[in-house]
Each structure stands twice: as structure tokens, then as C-alpha cells.
Write an enzyme that holds these catalytic residues in place. Structure first.
Site: not given
Ligand code: HEM
Length: 377
Positions: A132, A259
């Protein structure tokens, strides 16, 4: 990748990533040949491009190495280790760029590992934070005079970025990053990327990605609207990442970070639901389970964005390769390469960075409990 033969000859010419005189993990001739061969039925990605100041010239050995990684002719993973730092606070430590990072690495190794050996919620948050901060950068914005944002620490240094809805859930890890920055006195942009790369190798089976430091910090909020939405179409997602110089092939590798992840805000009634059956383990189960291959544990929550990417013809071929037997090493190498690019978006002093890979913990290529389902830490 259509440019395979071009890349292959380039790779042969540049001595296979042994540029530093040490063999990098997953960097043997065989490994790279296999990976390039695996990529031949890929999505027609164009030849990778250089970014930042590298576009104006490669002036240092580190700049050359990073350029090689970006152009896929040198591995982004390395097992180089064996560094003993001078005493913290000593003149020798101050004189050695990597010394302080060695102490940070030791602290993060404790902060990011859960009791069963999986990477924990702080590691997962650190991986997302790295994305981000760095991901809020775009070619089109830069061309329009907004060449800021990217891996500059602004997500933690500006007062407003943290309040954007897409950054929900990152407040706690940003608080920790601010604390670590105060303790160790390093730059925020580097600290965020160092933590994201450290967190990945802390997850069992995760790649040991090379780390470069020396980015410049900025308090200016990144341009808004450059992070993906969970309900975006494949077209929107692929265009958004192309505008960051990240082609579909690399996007398929990067979203594999899910994951390890859990969601808290997409569906608040399923707070904590993971995106595959083994959160905290860097395995390829995410790729199988997003495609709906095999049984799906009840608690697994698939992001709509991951599902559309698993189906789109530009990302699906790679997705399938990652999901197959042997996909782990292919994915690890591709993730490492793609994340190196992501971690340098908006960085315009790449030639002046220093490599500190030697301070990173060792990778854990096997994990006895990798197939235990849903052990959250
Ligand atoms: C198509 C692009 C992507 C979309 C739409 C997306 C969306 C999301 C969403 C909605 C969440 C859950 C937030 C919450 O509800 O708590 C999440 C979590 C996460 N994302 Fe992504 N993401 C994308 C790409 C990436 C990439 C490129 C990375 C890393 C390289 C990444 C790493 C993570 C991690 C590690 C988490 C888990 C955070 C935690 O467990 O605290 N994501 N993402």
C-alpha cells in the site's frame, strides 16, 4: 513471455546473476532456464522496463544489479548470509549501512513469527503495508506531473493516507513502524519495504528476496485512487497494474501474497477469514483454492478480485503454473522479481541504494505443518 529468447540471450550475456561473485538462491542457470521456459505460454507481456533514475542511466554496481533484476536477467532472491554486525551504537556500526538493519532484522524475526513457526498477523500486515505504500504510484500520474508517492513512507509519514478506506486495518502495523523508526532511526520508506520483505521470508516456504536501502522519505500524501478494489474487474486491475509498470504476469505472482492473508473488512461477518486453508504459510494452495481446485475449507474467503484474475486469459496461464506441482519455486522467483519492482516504484535514486540482503534471516524451504488447515496466529 514473448520476449523469452531476447531475455535468454541477455541473461547469457550477463553471466547469470553471479555478478557479485556469489551464487544467489534459485539463480542457477538451470533454475532461470526452467523459469523462462515455463513462461513461454504466458500472456504476451511486453519486455519489462526500467524505472526511476535507471531510465536515465545505470551508474553504479547496485544500479546495474537492480536493472538486471527488473529486466529478469538476474535473480531477485539470494542466500548470501554470514554477517556479524558491529556492536549497536558503535562507530563501526554507524559506518556500516547494513549494521542497523541487522539489528532491525533480529527484532522483526521475533515480532513476525507465531509460536508454531508460521508468520503471524504482524507479518501479514507488514506485507500489505509494503504494497500500500509502494503501490500508490502510476506512470500516467508521473507523466502528468505527479511523480510522487510510491515507496516513500508517506503512508506512515503523511497525516492523511492512513485514513483512506483502502488502508483500513493497517493502523496497528503503522503504529509499530513508527515505533521501530524511533528506536532505530532509519528512514520510513526503507523500513516499510524492509519489513515487507522480511515478513515474506519469515513465512515458511517464502522466498528470501534481496533488500536494497537508501530510499527517500516523503510526508506528501501519495496521489489518491491508485490502489486496487476487491470488486474491480480483471480489466481494471490489469490496467491499474500496467500503469505501475507491472504486467499481468507479475500481478498474478504478487496477489499470491494472499496465501498468507486474512480479511477483516470485506465481509465483517467473516472477520479473520483467510484466503486459503494455510494462512501464515507461503504455499501455493491459494492458487488452487482460488480456482476452485480441490476441497475448499469452509472458512476460506476468496476475494472477487483474485477469482477474476484466476479466470482472465492474461493471468490464468501463470496462475495455473503456480498451482501445479513444482509451482512453488517458480512462484517464489516471480514474486521476488515482481516485488523488487513494486518496492522501488517512485524511487528516483536507485543507483545510490545499498544492498543489505546479508542481514535477512534464512529462508525456510520446508515446513512440517504446511498442510495443517487454518491455524491462525
Ligand atoms: C488485485 C490486487 C489486490 C486487491 C484487490 C487486494 C485486496 C485486499 C483486501 C480487500 C484485503 C483484506 C483487507 C481486510 O479486509 O482486512 C487484502 C489483504 C491483504 N493483501 Fe491484498 N490486494 C491486492 C493485492 C495485494 C498485493 C500485491 C499484496 C502484496 C504484495 C497484497 C497483500 C495482502 C496481504 C498480506 C493481506 C492480508 C493482511 C492481513 O492479514 O492483515 N495484496 N488485500
Amino acid at each position: 513471455m514473448k520476449s523469452t529468447s531476447l531475455v535468454l540471450s541477455c541473461w547469457l550475456a550477463t553471466s547469470l546473476g553471479f555478478a557479485h561473485g556469489w551464487p544467489a538462491m534459485g539463480n542457477t542457470a538451470q533454475d532461470l532456464t526452467r523459469r523462462l521456459a515455463q513462461d513461454t505460454n504466458n500472456d504476451g507481456d511486453t519486455r519489462p522496463v526500467l524505472i526511476g533514475d535507471l531510465k536515465n542511466g545505470i551508474t553504479t554496481p547496485v544500479g546495474q544489479s537492480i536493472a538486471n533484476i527488473l529486466l529478469r536477467t538476474e535473480s531477485a532472491q539470494s542466500s548470501v548470509a554470514g554477517y556479524t554486525p558491529p556492536r549497536l551504537g558503535s562507530a563501526d556500526c554507524k559506518a556500516d549501512t547494513c549494521c542497523i538493519w541487522s539489528y532491525i532484522a533480529s527484532s522483526l524475526a521475533i515480532a513476525f513469527k507465531g509460536p508454531s513457526g508460521r508468520c503471524n498477523k504482524y507479518a501479514r500486515a507488514a506485507i500489505r503495508l509494503g504494497f500500500h505504500d509502494a503501490g500508490a504510484w502510476a506512470l500516467s500520474k508521473a507523466a502528468a506531473g505527479q511523480d510522487f508517492g510510491g515507496a516513500d513512507g508517506s503512508i506512515a509519514l503523511s497525516s492523511s493516507e492512513i485514513n483512506r478506506p483502502e488502508n483500513n486495518g493497517l493502523q496497528e502495523i503503522i503504529g509499530l513502524a513508527r515505533k521501530w523508526q524511533k528506536t532505530f532511526g532509519v528512514g520510513m520508506a526503507d523500513l516499510i519495504q524492509f519489513a515487507a520483505i522480511h515478513a515474506v521470508v519469515t513465512c515458511p516456504l517464502g522466498p528470501r528476496i534481496r533488500i536494497f536501502v537508501g530510499r527517500k522519505d516523503s510526508k506528501t500524501p501519495a496521489p489518491d485512487g491508485l490502489l486496487p478494489g476487491v470488486n474491480d474487474s480483471a480489466d481494471t486491475l490489469i490496467n491499474l497494474f500496467n500503469d505501475k509498470t507491472i504486467p499481468p504476469h507479475d500481478l498474478a505472482a504478487l496477489v499470491g501474497a494472499h496465501t498468507s492473508s486474512q480479511q477483516f473488512f470485506v465481509d465483517t461477518s467473516k472477520s479473520g477469514a483467510p484466503q486459503d486453508g494455510t494462512p501464515g504459510v507461503w504455499d501455493t494452495l491459494f492458487y488452487n483454492q482460488t480456482m476452485g481446485t480441490g476441497p475448499l475449507p469452509k472458512r476460506v474467503f476468496r476475494f472477487a478480485s483474485d477469482v477474476v484474475l484466476s479466470q482472465d486469459p492474461r493471468t490464468r496461464p501463470e496462475w495455473i503454473q503456480f498451482s501445479r506441482a513444482g509451482g512453488q519455486s517458480h512462484w517464489n522467483e516471480d514474486y521476488a522479481t515482481a516485488y523488487t519492482r513494486l518496492s522501488l516504484l517512485g524511487v528516483n535514486n536507485i543507483n545510490n541504494l545499498a544492498e543489505c540482503t546479508k542481514v535477512m534471516p534464512a529462508a525456510q524451504p520446508t515446513f512440517p505443518g504446511a498442510l495443517d488447515l487454518l491455524i491462525d496466529e
